[in-house]
Design an enzyme around this catalytic site. Structure first.
Site, short mmCIF file in Angstrom:
data_model
loop_
_atom_site.label_atom_id
_atom_site.label_comp_id
_atom_site.label_asym_id
_atom_site.label_seq_id
_atom_site.Cartn_x
_atom_site.Cartn_y
_atom_site.Cartn_z
N HIS A 25 -6.29 44.46 49.17
CA HIS A 25 -7.01 44.34 50.44
C HIS A 25 -6.09 44.21 51.67
O HIS A 25 -6.21 44.96 52.63
CB HIS A 25 -7.94 43.12 50.39
CG HIS A 25 -8.89 43.17 49.25
ND1 HIS A 25 -9.98 44.00 49.23
CD2 HIS A 25 -8.93 42.47 48.09
CE1 HIS A 25 -10.66 43.82 48.12
NE2 HIS A 25 -10.04 42.91 47.39
N ASP A 60 -3.02 33.87 54.50
CA ASP A 60 -3.21 32.81 53.50
C ASP A 60 -2.59 33.22 52.16
O ASP A 60 -3.30 33.37 51.17
CB ASP A 60 -4.71 32.48 53.34
CG ASP A 60 -5.56 33.67 52.94
OD1 ASP A 60 -5.15 34.84 53.18
OD2 ASP A 60 -6.66 33.46 52.37
C1 BDR Z 1 -9.56 38.89 51.14
O1 BDR Z 1 -9.80 37.62 50.55
C2 BDR Z 1 -8.61 37.06 50.07
O2 BDR Z 1 -8.78 36.53 48.79
C3 BDR Z 1 -7.59 38.16 50.06
O3 BDR Z 1 -6.30 37.65 50.31
C4 BDR Z 1 -8.06 39.09 51.16
O4 BDR Z 1 -7.55 38.69 52.40
C5 BDR Z 1 -10.32 39.95 50.37
O5 BDR Z 1 -11.70 39.74 50.49
CA CA Z 2 -5.67 37.13 52.56
#
Ligand code: BDR
Ligand code: CA
Length: 317
Positions: free
Chosen positions: A245, A14
């Site tokens: 992340h 995403d």
């Molecule tokens: C996850 O949430 C999304 O906002 C980031 O892209 C990542 O995949 C982190 O908690």
């Molecule tokens: Ca993500």
């Protein structure tokens, strides 16, 4: 580390600032071969994340990599995520980029996943970086993908860490707990790269300055989209710098020796309104279930940061 046969991956994503950083990391790592990007709502709506995925394959000079658009909303719930606040309304830190010229694959994401996995039994690793809706839809469409996938390496969950979307839940799981439950309970190998380890890695402004000095088209793009994301961390977490992340999940696929894992019984909570999306890990090994998830519990953070820098700064050399 360099392998003769790269790991063939589908990234379900995403994008998203950290998703974009992860995808570019994959594009410049010889250990992985991207078979396709499948897109999902999350950090923005499906149309936005698909446009961004198309921009990324175009930036990489890889219009041959298919981008298949996926689910617009969770399996059973109304989508109430606030990823746009973290990643900007366009998912790319509010920076304007031209519209991509590459067009999406005509198939929906779940169909693309099923087709690719079934045509390549035992070969494909799924790397979900967003809500798990497409992966759940794919396994519902063709349950045999569970025995034909090599592995699922997902960014999501928190086994022994506070949540980020709620007190106890990580955003990707929180955004579609029913889908996550299906994925966690399917009979395949799941490795969870959750907040337990992703919060151990911080990219500081100094680190970003160094990255910027490479001046290639990947580092230029990253350094443009990061300021909005970094400002969010300062405001909400009082952190100077940010967590990457999604790149942590790619780092696991590229070099699993960076991580320490523990196999635990993990259940996704779907019933409790306050705990929905919690990944409840049984650290006591005394629950009702057999350990089902390989949970990343530690990362060699210095080596990971070095690897990321080396790959991105070395791109196009
Ligand atoms: C996850 O949430 C999304 O906002 C980031 O892209 C990542 O995949 C982190 O908690
Ligand atoms: Ca993500």
């Amino acid at each position: 580390m360099s392998k003769q046969n790269p790991t063939r991956i589908i990234i379900d994503t995403d994008p998203g600032v950290d998703d974009s950083m992860a995808i570019l990391f994959a594009f410049c790592s010889p250990e992985v071969q991207i078979e396709g990007l499948t897109t999902i709502f999350g950090n923005g709506g499906g149309d936005i994340t698909t446009l961004n995925a198309l921009r990324l394959v175009e930036l990489a000079g890889r219009p041959d990599v298919p981008v298949a658009q996926g689910a617009e909303s969770p399996l059973q719930r109304k989508f109430e995520g606030f990823g746009w606040r973290v990643h900007g309304r366009n998912g790319l830190g509010e920076v304007d980029f031209p519209l991509p010229t590459v067009k999406p694959d005509p198939r929906r994401a779940a169909q693309f996943i099923v087709d690719t996995v079934m045509a390549n039994p035992g070969e494909i690793t799924l790397v979900p970086l967003g809500p798990l809706t497409n992966i759940a839809l794919a396994v519902m469409l063709e349950p045999k993908i569970a025995e034909n996938v090599k592995e699922v390496v997902l960014m999501g969950g928190a086994a022994n860490a506070k949540g980020n979307a709620s007190a106890v839940a990580e955003a990707n799981i929180h955004n579609d707990p029913e889908a996550a439950k299906i994925v966690f309970e399917a009979p395949w190998k799941v490795t969870m790269v959750g907040l337990d380890v992703t919060r151990m890695t911080v990219m500081t402004p100094e680190y970003m300055e160094e990255l910027k000095s490479a001046g290639n088209r990947y580092t230029d793009f990253i350094c443009k989209i990061v300021p909005h994301y970094m400002a969010f961390y300062l405001e909400y977490d009082n952190l100077v710098g940010f967590h990457v992340h999604d790149s942590s999940a790619l780092a696991y696929v590229i070099d699993p020796t960076l991580f320490t894992t523990k196999k635990l019984y993990v259940q996704v909570e779907t019933n409790s309104p306050s705990h929905s999306g919690m990944t409840a890990a049984d650290w006591r090994h005394r629950g009702n279930g057999e350990p089902n998830i390989h949970v990343c519990v530690d990362v060699d953070n210095a080596r990971f940061l070095e690897l990321y820098k080396q790959r991105l700064m070395g791109a196009f050399k």
